[in-house]
Scaffold this motif. Structure first.
Motif, mmCIF file in Angstrom:
data_model
loop_
_atom_site.group_PDB
_atom_site.id
_atom_site.type_symbol
_atom_site.label_atom_id
_atom_site.label_comp_id
_atom_site.label_asym_id
_atom_site.label_seq_id
_atom_site.Cartn_x
_atom_site.Cartn_y
_atom_site.Cartn_z
ATOM 1 N N ILE A 84 -43.042 44.034 -64.181
ATOM 2 C CA ILE A 84 -42.696 45.251 -63.444
ATOM 3 C C ILE A 84 -41.969 46.220 -64.361
ATOM 4 N N ASP A 85 -41.052 45.706 -65.178
ATOM 5 C CA ASP A 85 -40.341 46.559 -66.124
ATOM 6 C C ASP A 85 -41.315 47.262 -67.062
ATOM 7 N N ALA A 86 -42.302 46.516 -67.550
ATOM 8 C CA ALA A 86 -43.276 47.094 -68.480
ATOM 9 C C ALA A 86 -44.132 48.152 -67.797
ATOM 10 N N LEU A 87 -44.545 47.874 -66.562
ATOM 11 C CA LEU A 87 -45.381 48.816 -65.830
ATOM 12 C C LEU A 87 -44.621 50.075 -65.452
ATOM 13 N N ALA A 88 -43.318 49.924 -65.188
ATOM 14 C CA ALA A 88 -42.499 51.060 -64.753
ATOM 15 C C ALA A 88 -41.645 51.600 -65.895
ATOM 16 N N SER A 132 -50.675 49.696 -59.328
ATOM 17 C CA SER A 132 -51.432 50.818 -58.758
ATOM 18 C C SER A 132 -50.922 52.157 -59.277
ATOM 19 N N LYS A 133 -49.588 52.294 -59.358
ATOM 20 C CA LYS A 133 -49.025 53.555 -59.845
ATOM 21 C C LYS A 133 -49.404 53.813 -61.293
ATOM 22 N N ARG A 134 -49.384 52.765 -62.113
ATOM 23 C CA ARG A 134 -49.758 52.956 -63.516
ATOM 24 C C ARG A 134 -51.236 53.337 -63.629
ATOM 25 N N LEU A 135 -52.087 52.735 -62.779
ATOM 26 C CA LEU A 135 -53.515 53.068 -62.814
ATOM 27 C C LEU A 135 -53.755 54.512 -62.401
ATOM 28 N N ILE A 146 -55.838 48.413 -67.126
ATOM 29 C CA ILE A 146 -54.707 47.662 -67.674
ATOM 30 C C ILE A 146 -55.140 46.218 -67.881
ATOM 31 N N LEU A 147 -54.911 45.709 -69.068
ATOM 32 C CA LEU A 147 -55.112 44.283 -69.337
ATOM 33 C C LEU A 147 -53.753 43.605 -69.386
ATOM 34 N N ILE A 148 -53.605 42.538 -68.600
ATOM 35 C CA ILE A 148 -52.384 41.721 -68.609
ATOM 36 C C ILE A 148 -52.754 40.339 -69.116
ATOM 37 N N THR A 149 -52.107 39.880 -70.171
ATOM 38 C CA THR A 149 -52.328 38.516 -70.650
ATOM 39 C C THR A 149 -51.044 37.719 -70.462
ATOM 40 N N ILE A 150 -51.185 36.527 -69.890
ATOM 41 C CA ILE A 150 -50.048 35.630 -69.651
ATOM 42 C C ILE A 150 -50.299 34.349 -70.427
ATOM 43 N N ASP A 151 -49.556 34.145 -71.496
ATOM 44 C CA ASP A 151 -49.713 32.957 -72.323
ATOM 45 C C ASP A 151 -48.706 31.888 -71.914
ATOM 46 N N GLU A 152 -49.018 30.631 -72.261
ATOM 47 C CA GLU A 152 -48.122 29.496 -71.984
ATOM 48 C C GLU A 152 -47.753 29.421 -70.509
ATOM 49 N N THR A 153 -48.758 29.491 -69.642
ATOM 50 C CA THR A 153 -48.487 29.513 -68.205
ATOM 51 C C THR A 153 -47.718 28.284 -67.724
ATOM 52 N N LYS A 186 -60.831 52.935 -62.306
ATOM 53 C CA LYS A 186 -59.816 52.353 -63.165
ATOM 54 C C LYS A 186 -59.530 50.943 -62.656
ATOM 55 N N GLY A 187 -59.444 49.995 -63.557
ATOM 56 C CA GLY A 187 -59.336 48.605 -63.113
ATOM 57 C C GLY A 187 -58.203 47.844 -63.758
ATOM 58 N N VAL A 188 -58.096 46.597 -63.371
ATOM 59 C CA VAL A 188 -57.101 45.702 -63.946
ATOM 60 C C VAL A 188 -57.812 44.416 -64.359
ATOM 61 N N ALA A 189 -57.488 43.931 -65.546
ATOM 62 C CA ALA A 189 -58.006 42.649 -66.032
ATOM 63 C C ALA A 189 -56.815 41.757 -66.322
ATOM 64 N N ILE A 190 -56.959 40.474 -66.052
ATOM 65 C CA ILE A 190 -55.860 39.546 -66.307
ATOM 66 C C ILE A 190 -56.410 38.244 -66.878
ATOM 67 N N VAL A 191 -55.708 37.715 -67.862
ATOM 68 C CA VAL A 191 -56.099 36.448 -68.468
ATOM 69 C C VAL A 191 -54.878 35.536 -68.491
ATOM 70 N N PHE A 192 -54.990 34.391 -67.828
ATOM 71 C CA PHE A 192 -53.968 33.339 -67.893
ATOM 72 C C PHE A 192 -54.412 32.327 -68.943
ATOM 73 N N ALA A 193 -53.485 31.871 -69.766
ATOM 74 C CA ALA A 193 -53.805 30.835 -70.746
ATOM 75 C C ALA A 193 -52.715 29.770 -70.713
ATOM 76 N N GLY A 194 -53.133 28.509 -70.739
ATOM 77 C CA GLY A 194 -52.147 27.437 -70.721
ATOM 78 C C GLY A 194 -52.789 26.069 -70.758
ATOM 79 N N LEU A 195 -51.947 25.060 -70.640
ATOM 80 C CA LEU A 195 -52.434 23.693 -70.620
ATOM 81 C C LEU A 195 -53.264 23.462 -69.356
ATOM 82 N N PRO A 196 -54.258 22.601 -69.409
ATOM 83 C CA PRO A 196 -55.196 22.436 -68.287
ATOM 84 C C PRO A 196 -54.549 22.115 -66.953
ATOM 85 N N SER A 197 -53.576 21.210 -66.925
ATOM 86 C CA SER A 197 -53.023 20.766 -65.643
ATOM 87 C C SER A 197 -52.346 21.896 -64.890
#
Length: 379
Positions: A84-88, A132-135, A146-153, A186-197
């Motif tokens: 939220i901080d990054a988006l705002a 939505s506001k940023r878009l 907007i692409l959001i990537t979340i590593d080490e979920t 205008k769209g949003v893409a998101i990628v979660f990455a982490g250990l399988p479990s």
């Protein structure tokens, strides 16, 4: 001065993303094919050292190249607030925040469901509204997003991840319901990455059922022939040479494990460089493999055991007698003196966490390369 082309540092972009071409292609097509394209929601899973962080780095490069805005986060407490901080970041100062479902932000009192209080005045601002506001801002062009990537979920709370996924779902649905042509939405893409479990837990959560439709990218070992060819190509591009047999020997030592590929490549190249030679010899290969093994133990094998229960460690030690071959479940039962139900319980847990794998009917083997050898040495 010649520069070593191999990059074993976590997240550092290697010269060739071998074995990841299909994932990169699907992600790129997702951005290019407009709103609703499958590649805009992805789940990347794999054990440590399989190149998840590197792949996210490549995704962000591709998105930036296409004029998308990119937000990169590594999951840890407060990840939702940081989004939220990054988006705002260009808007009013955020004083307190909470995101649905209820998530306490350290040092800040809990707010009502999904509400943020702003310094200028009190305005309900959920993560969904922040996206939505940023878009809607003029900084994002037609057909971009907007692409959001979340590593080490695995380091985030499931509540945080559910909140993020739910917000993206609502924004995506709202975009789909407009009558704007898909090529201009205008769209949003998101990628979660982490250990399988952990990623599996996220997919199976009742709140985020839409993630079951996300593209799954399960990173695995790279075929050895591809590794050999990558060694040859990278070495030549760097101004050195090596013969085909030595490249194959180096490839075999990696077991197709992406991080080990970078380690072996780095240390064999460096061995030749120390001799001020443009030829990587068999001795350089041997030295590179030995140095790579030490680095791999510290970076992959030891962390793979961190957090495992003592019973799981006991289970793994029972496999070392057969390493590198597979072990029969019956042999684990006899070596540990435990019941079949005990063995089945920890077999399932270790397979879920990708520490071991099924190797055929009634057989299991180590899923993390060199882990059996490491356990033998440290027993």
């Amino acid at each position: 001065m010649a520069m070593n082309p191999f990059k074993p540092t976590a997240g550092k972009m290697p010269p060739i993303l071998i074995g990841r071409e299909s994932a990169i292609e699907e992600f790129t097509e997702g951005l290019d094919n407009g709103a609703g394209a499958p590649g805009r929601i992805m789940l990347v899973t794999g054990q440590r050292g399989f190149g998840k962080t590197v792949l996210l780095t490549e995704f962000r490069r591709i998105a930036s190249e296409r004029k998308w805005q990119v937000i990169s986060e590594t999951a840890s407490p407060g990840v939702a607030q940081r989004l939220i901080d990054a988006l705002a970041s260009n808007g009013p100062h955020i004083e307190q925040a909470s995101i649905s479902p209820s998530i306490g932000i350290p040092g800040i009192a809990n707010a009502s469901l999904g509400q943020i209080n702003l310094s200028s005045n009190t305005i309900p601002l959920t993560l969904r509204n922040a996206i939505s506001k940023r878009l809607q801002s003029g900084k994002i062009g037609k057909g971009k997003g907007i692409l959001i990537t979340i590593d080490e979920t695995q380091a985030a709370s499931i509540d945080d991840l559910v909140a993020i996924a739910t917000a993206v779902q609502h924004v995506t649905t709202s975009i789909d319901e407009t009558d704007i042509p898909d090529t201009e939405k205008k769209g949003v893409a998101i990628v979660f990455a982490g250990l399988p479990s952990v990623v599996n837990d996220l997919v199976n959560d009742n709140v985020t059922t839409f993630l079951r439709r996300a593209l799954r990218c399960e990173l695995d070992n790279v075929p050895l022939l591809d590794v050999k060819n990558a060694f040859l190509e990278s070495v030549v591009d760097s101004g050195k040479t090596m013969n085909d047999d030595d490249a194959w020997r180096a490839a075999q030592a990696t077991d197709g494990y992406p991080y080990m590929v970078q380690l072996v490549g780095y240390y064999m190249w460096q061995s030749a460089q120390r001799r001020h030679s443009d030829v990587i010899t068999g001795d350089d290969i041997a030295a590179g493999i030995a140095d790579a093994q030490i680095a791999f133990d510290d970076a992959v094998c030891a962390p793979a055991l961190d957090g495992l229960k003592s019973a799981e460690i006991e289970f793994l030690h029972a496999l070392t007698a057969d390493y590198p071959k597979a072990t029969a479940i019956g042999d684990i039962t006899s070596r540990t003196g435990r019941s079949r139900s005990w063995v089945n319980k920890y077999r399932a847990a270790l397979i879920k966490d990708r520490v071991i794998r099924s190797a055929g009917h009634g057989l299991v083997a180590f899923a993390v390369p060199h882990l059996g050898e490491y356990l033998k040495r440290t027993a």
